[in-house]
Scaffold this active site. Structure first.
Site, short mmCIF file in Angstrom:
data_model
loop_
_atom_site.label_atom_id
_atom_site.label_comp_id
_atom_site.label_asym_id
_atom_site.label_seq_id
_atom_site.Cartn_x
_atom_site.Cartn_y
_atom_site.Cartn_z
N LYS A 118 -8.71 5.78 8.43
CA LYS A 118 -8.92 4.35 8.68
C LYS A 118 -9.37 4.07 10.12
CE LYS A 118 -6.75 4.37 4.61
NZ LYS A 118 -5.82 3.34 4.30
N GLU A 174 -0.35 -10.91 2.91
CA GLU A 174 -0.32 -10.05 4.10
C GLU A 174 -0.77 -10.82 5.32
OE1 GLU A 174 -2.87 -6.90 2.80
OE2 GLU A 174 -1.21 -5.60 2.24
N ALA A 193 -3.73 -0.72 6.31
CA ALA A 193 -5.07 -1.30 6.40
C ALA A 193 -6.07 -0.34 5.76
CB ALA A 193 -5.47 -1.55 7.85
N GLY A 249 -5.72 -3.24 -1.67
CA GLY A 249 -4.70 -3.38 -2.71
C GLY A 249 -4.60 -4.80 -3.25
N LYS A 290 -8.66 -5.39 5.28
CA LYS A 290 -7.48 -5.24 4.42
C LYS A 290 -7.78 -5.87 3.08
CE LYS A 290 -3.31 -6.00 6.05
NZ LYS A 290 -2.85 -4.85 5.27
N GLY A 291 -6.98 -5.48 2.07
CA GLY A 291 -7.21 -6.05 0.75
C GLY A 291 -7.63 -5.04 -0.28
N ASP A 295 2.26 -3.10 8.46
CA ASP A 295 1.45 -3.09 7.24
C ASP A 295 0.35 -2.05 7.35
OD1 ASP A 295 0.02 -5.93 5.35
OD2 ASP A 295 0.32 -3.80 4.84
N THR A 336 1.14 3.55 2.55
CA THR A 336 1.63 4.02 3.86
C THR A 336 2.98 3.40 4.18
OG1 THR A 336 -0.67 4.25 4.57
CG2 THR A 336 1.01 4.27 6.30
N GLY A 382 0.83 -1.20 0.00
CA GLY A 382 0.00 0.00 0.00
C GLY A 382 0.86 1.25 0.00
O1 DER Z 1 -4.48 -3.95 0.75
C1 DER Z 1 -4.10 -3.68 1.91
O2 DER Z 1 -4.53 -4.25 2.92
C2 DER Z 1 -3.09 -2.60 2.06
O3 DER Z 1 -2.49 -2.67 3.29
C3 DER Z 1 -3.74 -1.28 1.76
O4 DER Z 1 -5.13 -1.37 1.70
C4 DER Z 1 -3.40 -0.16 2.70
O5 DER Z 1 -3.62 0.94 1.92
P1 DER Z 1 -2.91 2.34 2.11
O6 DER Z 1 -1.80 2.18 3.10
O7 DER Z 1 -2.43 2.70 0.75
O8 DER Z 1 -4.01 3.22 2.61
#
Ligand code: DER
Length: 236
Positions: free
Chosen positions: A126, A108, A88, A102, A99-100, A86, A33, A31
């Site tokens: 978020k 993940e 979210a 992306g 999550k997901g 990670d 972040t 993602g």
């Molecule tokens: O797909 C995911 O879970 C990624 O972590 C993503 O959705 C996080 O997105 P961002 O950090 O670009 O907001």
């Protein structure tokens, strides 16, 4: 700019607190972040003379690791991970997460489970009291291509499911294809279902043909949210 700044705030605070010199196996999420996580790790400089390995949660994460000159590790060789940071799409007060967004949630979730500490970093959008409040695109469900139509039917039969749609590519004709060669179905549920995300996860995960579900329940050790006013909200 405020959103980008808040991502950086969350990422830097999480790295400063959770990534220590003795940590040698670190999973890198996917993602927009997570690049700020790598930025802060580079600033720490520990990776230069250490045997640190960085395990990617996606092709995108692998590219981020390689392009920053960090040592790439493979989960085959490092199935026990010290820390995984990670992003979210949404996190509730009990640290359940969607999550997901992306389409990376299978790897993940595998690496999150393989990690001693799983930390989420995100911007203020978020940070929700209940899932489904700000993230309205549905729960990402990775599915074997062979099974996608049958799984869509199964999902729509789950109480509270409002729709189940195959995720189509934007710059690619046809459906999104994940790093695992699978499709993603986005399943919309009414908000009452999100009062018990674990029950919803169990109802979805059991459907044959599903590879993984973008609901992370009882997995997250801490969530860091960057705020507009420059503060960081930490939930653990
Ligand atoms: O797909 C995911 O879970 C990624 O972590 C993503 O959705 C996080 O997105 P961002 O950090 O670009 O907001």
């Amino acid at each position: 700019a405020m959103i980008e700044k808040s991502k950086q705030l969350a990422a830097w605070a999480a790295v400063d607190h959770y990534i220590k010199p003795e940590h040698s196996v670190i999973a890198i999420g996917s993602g927009s972040t997570v690049p700020f996580v790598v930025e802060r790790i580079l600033q720490q400089g520990e990776h230069v003379n250490s045997k640190r390995k960085f395990i990617p949660t996606s092709f995108q994460a692998k590219e981020l690791i390689v392009s920053n000159g960090l040592a790439l590790g493979d989960v085959d060789q490092y199935p026990v991970i010290d820390v995984d940071i990670d992003g979210a799409d949404e996190v509730d007060l009990k640290l359940n997460a969607i999550k997901g967004g992306g389409a990376c949630h299978l790897r993940e979730k595998v690496l999150a489970e393989a990690s001693r500490r799983f930390i989420i970093v995100a911007d203020y959008r978020k940070n929700s009291a209940i899932l489904g409040s700000s993230w309205t695109q549905g729960i990402p469900v990775e599915v074997a291509p062979f099974a996608y139509a049958k799984v869509m039917v199964n999902l729509e039969r789950i109480e509270g499911c409002e729709s189940a749609k195959l995720r189509m590519g934007k710059a690619k004709a046809g459906p999104v294809v994940t790093d695992n060669g699978c499709f993603v179905i986005d399943a919309q549920f009414d908000e009452h279902r999100f009062s018990d995300p674990e029950l919803l996860l169990s109802k979805i995960k059991m459907l044959t043909g599903i590879m993984e579900v973008g609901l992370f329940c009882d997995m997250t050790d801490a969530a860091y949210f960057g705020n507009v006013d420059g503060t960081v909200t930490i939930r653990n």
